[in-house]
Enzyme design. Sequence first.
Site, mmCIF file in Angstrom:
data_model
loop_
_atom_site.group_PDB
_atom_site.id
_atom_site.type_symbol
_atom_site.label_atom_id
_atom_site.label_comp_id
_atom_site.label_asym_id
_atom_site.label_seq_id
_atom_site.Cartn_x
_atom_site.Cartn_y
_atom_site.Cartn_z
ATOM 1 N N ASP A 8 0.863 -1.170 0.000
ATOM 2 C CA ASP A 8 0.000 0.000 0.000
ATOM 3 C C ASP A 8 0.906 1.228 0.000
ATOM 4 O OD1 ASP A 8 -2.195 1.663 0.138
ATOM 5 O OD2 ASP A 8 -2.669 1.203 2.217
ATOM 6 N N ASP A 10 -0.101 4.787 1.143
ATOM 7 C CA ASP A 10 -0.318 5.627 2.323
ATOM 8 C C ASP A 10 -0.295 4.795 3.596
ATOM 9 O OD1 ASP A 10 -0.651 7.671 0.471
ATOM 10 O OD2 ASP A 10 -2.826 7.469 0.439
ATOM 11 N N SER A 53 -9.721 7.541 -3.383
ATOM 12 C CA SER A 53 -11.111 7.964 -3.594
ATOM 13 C C SER A 53 -11.258 9.477 -3.659
ATOM 14 C CB SER A 53 -12.016 7.404 -2.492
ATOM 15 O OG SER A 53 -11.708 7.980 -1.245
ATOM 16 N N CYS A 97 -16.788 -0.851 -6.838
ATOM 17 C CA CYS A 97 -15.974 -1.377 -7.926
ATOM 18 C C CYS A 97 -15.209 -2.609 -7.454
ATOM 19 C CB CYS A 97 -14.991 -0.309 -8.409
ATOM 20 S SG CYS A 97 -13.776 0.113 -7.157
#
Length: 125
Positions: A8, A10, A53, A97
């Site tokens: 990942d 962040d 997002s 999604c």
Amino acid sequence: MRPGVFLDRDGTICEDAGYLNDVELFRMFPFAAAAIRKLNEARLPVIVVTNQSGVGRGIFPESLVHNVHDEMTRQLAVAGARVDAIYYCPHTTEEECECRKPKPGMLERGGAGAGDRFAPVVRSR
């Protein structure tokens, strides 16, 4: 299948600043480049997967995600490290999604996009 490392962005490679809406707010952890360099030396492909997002919410443009990734890649290169691919999901949770973590879409795409099928060795978050 050969091993690959999915990280990942962040909170793993850099500080989690909430919505990273300015490239100047990008702060790589001091240990990140050295750790990624060790993975590179072990010849393990390193693939970054990150939910963004803020794009889908209109908080920042998609171009900013690319600029942040360019800065991350630059800082890694200065320290002798590299990532082999970066995948991000620009969708909101409400869009449901298949690419938004924790769903496997980016992991599947990451393995196929890197020209191989990878079994995750490290799956952060």
